[in-house]
Scaffold this active site. Sequence first.
Site, short mmCIF file in Angstrom:
data_model
loop_
_atom_site.label_atom_id
_atom_site.label_comp_id
_atom_site.label_asym_id
_atom_site.label_seq_id
_atom_site.Cartn_x
_atom_site.Cartn_y
_atom_site.Cartn_z
N THR A 1 0.82 -1.34 0.17
CA THR A 1 -0.05 0.07 0.02
C THR A 1 0.93 1.34 -0.01
O THR A 1 0.56 2.29 -0.79
CB THR A 1 -0.80 0.00 1.28
OG1 THR A 1 -1.71 -1.39 1.40
CG2 THR A 1 -1.86 1.15 1.25
N ARG B 1 -1.49 4.81 7.82
CA ARG B 1 -2.16 3.56 8.00
C ARG B 1 -1.82 3.30 9.67
O ARG B 1 -0.95 3.58 9.94
CB ARG B 1 -1.02 2.65 7.49
CG ARG B 1 -1.31 1.14 7.90
CD ARG B 1 -2.30 0.46 6.81
NE ARG B 1 -2.33 -0.81 6.84
CZ ARG B 1 -2.67 -1.53 5.59
NH1 ARG B 1 -2.92 -1.16 4.50
NH2 ARG B 1 -2.75 -3.06 5.68
#
Lengths: 452, 452, 452
Positions: free
Chosen positions: B60, B109
């Site tokens: 990601t 995140r």
Amino acid sequence: MTEARTGPLRHLVSIDDLSLAEIRTLFERAAEFAADPRAWSHLGRGRISASLFYEPSTRTRLSFESAMLRLGGGVLTAADMKTSSATKGESLADTVRVVEGYADLIVLRHPSEGAARLASQYSAVPVINAGDGSHEHPTQTLCDLYTLWIERGRLEGIDVVLAGDLRYSRTIHSFIYALARFGANIVCVPHHGLELPDYVLQRLREEYGAEPVRADASRLGDLAAQSDAVYITPQKPHQLSLFTEASGLKVEHVDAVYMTRPQTERHTPEETTADYLRLGHATLKADVLRDAVVMHPLPRRDEISQELDADPRSIYFKQAARGVPIRMALLAALLGQIELGDAHPPVGPKLYPAPLANPCANPTCISRTETRHVQPATKLLSRHPLRAACGYCSQELTFGFVGCAEDRVYWPKESGEARRLRPERMVFLRDAPLAEAAGFRAPVTAAVVPPS
Amino acid sequence: MTEARTGPLRHLVSIDDLSLAEIRTLFERAAEFAADPRAWSHLGRGRISASLFYEPSTRTRLSFESAMLRLGGGVLTAADMKTSSATKGESLADTVRVVEGYADLIVLRHPSEGAARLASQYSAVPVINAGDGSHEHPTQTLCDLYTLWIERGRLEGIDVVLAGDLRYSRTIHSFIYALARFGANIVCVPHHGLELPDYVLQRLREEYGAEPVRADASRLGDLAAQSDAVYITPQKPHQLSLFTEASGLKVEHVDAVYMTRPQTERHTPEETTADYLRLGHATLKADVLRDAVVMHPLPRRDEISQELDADPRSIYFKQAARGVPIRMALLAALLGQIELGDAHPPVGPKLYPAPLANPCANPTCISRTETRHVQPATKLLSRHPLRAACGYCSQELTFGFVGCAEDRVYWPKESGEARRLRPERMVFLRDAPLAEAAGFRAPVTAAVVPPS
Amino acid sequence: MTEARTGPLRHLVSIDDLSLAEIRTLFERAAEFAADPRAWSHLGRGRISASLFYEPSTRTRLSFESAMLRLGGGVLTAADMKTSSATKGESLADTVRVVEGYADLIVLRHPSEGAARLASQYSAVPVINAGDGSHEHPTQTLCDLYTLWIERGRLEGIDVVLAGDLRYSRTIHSFIYALARFGANIVCVPHHGLELPDYVLQRLREEYGAEPVRADASRLGDLAAQSDAVYITPQKPHQLSLFTEASGLKVEHVDAVYMTRPQTERHTPEETTADYLRLGHATLKADVLRDAVVMHPLPRRDEISQELDADPRSIYFKQAARGVPIRMALLAALLGQIELGDAHPPVGPKLYPAPLANPCANPTCISRTETRHVQPATKLLSRHPLRAACGYCSQELTFGFVGCAEDRVYWPKESGEARRLRPERMVFLRDAPLAEAAGFRAPVTAAVVPPS
């Protein structure tokens, strides 16, 4: 990022993926880049390299990233792949196919031998091997050769002393092969008990025609005090005979001393390095060393005294710095931004399919861990005697018999029948019971002679 | 970096923060970007994104950073926030207010559900949720929708099979909600025992009018061999009745198979995945799957055989690669460099203050760890029955009574009085003793009827 | 990257490496940069900075990297040097000489005091100290001074309250020295038992002529409720006498309150912080604080209540953000892209060789670990009494005798003979036996008087 490419997709898995002419072109471009490192930022503009490092190597990573930034490109860094995505158990083949969507080029460091070869088989963008286990580290080799080329103006015929632990560092072995390939002479001055392995000498002889000769290293003084030196030269035998004597070839002039650290982590208990050579002022006083540059792949520990740092012959820090322009040249070439100008470059080793499950005995070979994605492949080393190596880690295979993939008959490796099989049909089999278990049968026309 | 902005500050905490029209615009821009990824490096020039990752997620992170570099922007990387600044015990709210001084956009995140919502409440620059615990991962959803849109040309009315563990992955749930929102039909083919949870079905019904129907999946062959399939369609009931039969709706044609990995780490001992579905050539032979693309959020383990990698229907690596252009579009939009063109975009969920301490029972909700900075907030799910969720992690609240923040009277949740309270006055109370302890009193005009 | 430089090579190891005029120029340039941070991307174009961090410090690293990106430069990040190259045991001096080949500037964070000084001795590119143990963190000091300068328009004569743990944070001490150097007044409001150490007061007096006065802090209210305040002013005594009274100098107006966190990790068991000051609305109600800005180096824990975040006087997040423009100015200056305009800038402290092995007693001084590369050096603090400090970590040396490197005679430190030695000949010796062992002899003309 997959896209239309003007040229074919090239990787750098092994130094052998580049022809001598291409390497020379890289040197020339690197020298141009080094002359004005900030003048080339158009070459990588809009391009992205991804550093995929499965084991830490700050030095190598920063050198690549510096080169990419100097070219005006962008850098993606995954410096700790081991603890991040690997926790989710993804295969290298899958990771590479994901990352090729993010970057225009992948720089891969991995603890398993052959990892870069495997990655290159799956990647739609160029893969550069930044070290695969103890196998190859071709950009280190390029950097070392480039440094010699800059310092000496040529590689052919120069004399390079390799000192220290010559047994365990395969990156040193790669360097030796490359020196032989370029026609340089190598003077081995190993630490006692850490001599060059026989398989390296064998490959030097077989592939490069380089002949080891006992050397008289007495003029090297302290440097060779504890060592039986060996001189390895790719020159033709008749030339060699001109200066060979009963006492061994005399080392008269040295262009470079390449010092290596002891690979302590791989040593057996018997292989002590208690009195390991330490290069210092005293060592470099020998007359034949007066022009020799001192090189080291770094990091050093004690094998080069810091008292040498100020000696103009000490170029190990320059050597490290030269990793940037040579990597600039390599990146620019693989990104298709500069031409290497060789119409028929090498395309990697010729690999043959291994119809049985991968036969490699090396426990850290990538073929042992990426079992689902590996395409078992072998490299034929020689026909007489019959020798083959793993197509990933290059380790020689151990086998007593060879089966034919077509008629399913197996033969002793020493037999003429085995040698005459076409390589793509060869199945390497450890012993007769294993051959039978794998569905092969002994030839009916002749008794099978077991290997002695 | 705080500065004058031309448009309002926008975040992407949940996929619901974007209107359908805006998402379609993102798709169109992403397709333009993908056609020539290097042609847009003016859009992010001089802008900086910061990757704040409190748990590792190389894939990601690299996808976002690749997108930012393609836009010509710069990237700050903090890939390991957990072990670095967290050692000094700084709150997320403080970290965000510091990092907004370094960057023009934050990609976050975090292992706690609701972390991105909290960060967005404090940040003066756009925050993108790159995964908050098991809550949402909106850019994964965008990437999946974009891939379907590219492959099928539309989302409305297409038939998507979701196979495997449909119970535990909330990012799969987010994907299902988004599919329903766009009018796609979903065929659920769960692993036995890992069916869609009831609360997901309930939300599909309540928010999107999507109706689950028992499906006849016999034509799906191996894919549905071990499963009771469910067909979920946001179509109007009268349309549905046209093709519903006693034996259940027959799946006749599939546009995409979205395979999910077993979320083993969340399974109870009873939830075995011993015979978990493995997609291979055999599975894809069913006629209704002949045009179906195969998708997977990756990393995969065994649920998709590598023999499918060469099948042209396998697009999971393309799907990963498409994360870059869709993220380019999102970054460019949040940085104010492209217009999404919706005059009245959604502005996140309507949250009401929770006058008492945060009532969320989810132990990994950010509201439980950032107690000083959280602004207790609840989301009213429905009035009849009265249901509410945590404004951060979206988990439904468990309560027996509702107090009025003004007159301090509390009512059973089933009572008309409770339902008629204005949402901003509602205080959710587990039971009567807790209500009394918190200073609320039972209504004097009527006996409090405890919930059965 | 070593290359021809237009100006001399400059480092920033200590704030004292910059003259007051240069610091003021940095402020002015930083203010220009902050006004339009994206307008200066030509200044660093083609330049690379390397973040070498031997201990994690995400905040400092990101601030530097943001500054470099804003200047249009590239960034190499080694955020975890401790666990990467250090595993191969490379010395800092070697690492620096390698990395100078990759970058145009090195930003170094290291747990050992003096590490940046050592690195600067070996580096061919500018080294910036981003924190060396508990020694110095000059860019934090620059950021703090710049913030005060922006907020108050000047530094001379402003009144700054320093509150909390004033004993253990050497970066606070650096800040105090810098305030004194700029002519600011300091009101110390320490937590009980965590007062400024005597050696700080001594240096303030000796180097900056700053005189501590007992202060009447009654008007500071809660802020000084538990404290005996001290007022430190670099003003001339006759000015001071104007407003000194028997009850101590009255604090009438405060420009800034600089709050510090308790350095719990360094406290003795007796040094409790149970009732540590917590800044909140109540504390800031005192009339003399009505215009005071509230500063904090962050991260904070409990010492500033989050209720203050909305108070316009709270500028700690702005303070963090200002780290970027001031670092932009510093980077641009050291890269030779802007002129600081001081014809005679300081060139670091005058260090004298320490002919014996490094005498520093600080166990975390870099001179203790980099024994091979350190050039033992001492700084003469004063002649009367004779005091000297380690040239790396600045810790004062403990010695009873001083030997002369030339005639090998040693004298008691209190003797006139010792004080009259030329600094470059001074050898600092703990005691007489050690002096004798090191080959020094007592003077024959006079009896050696042992130090009482």
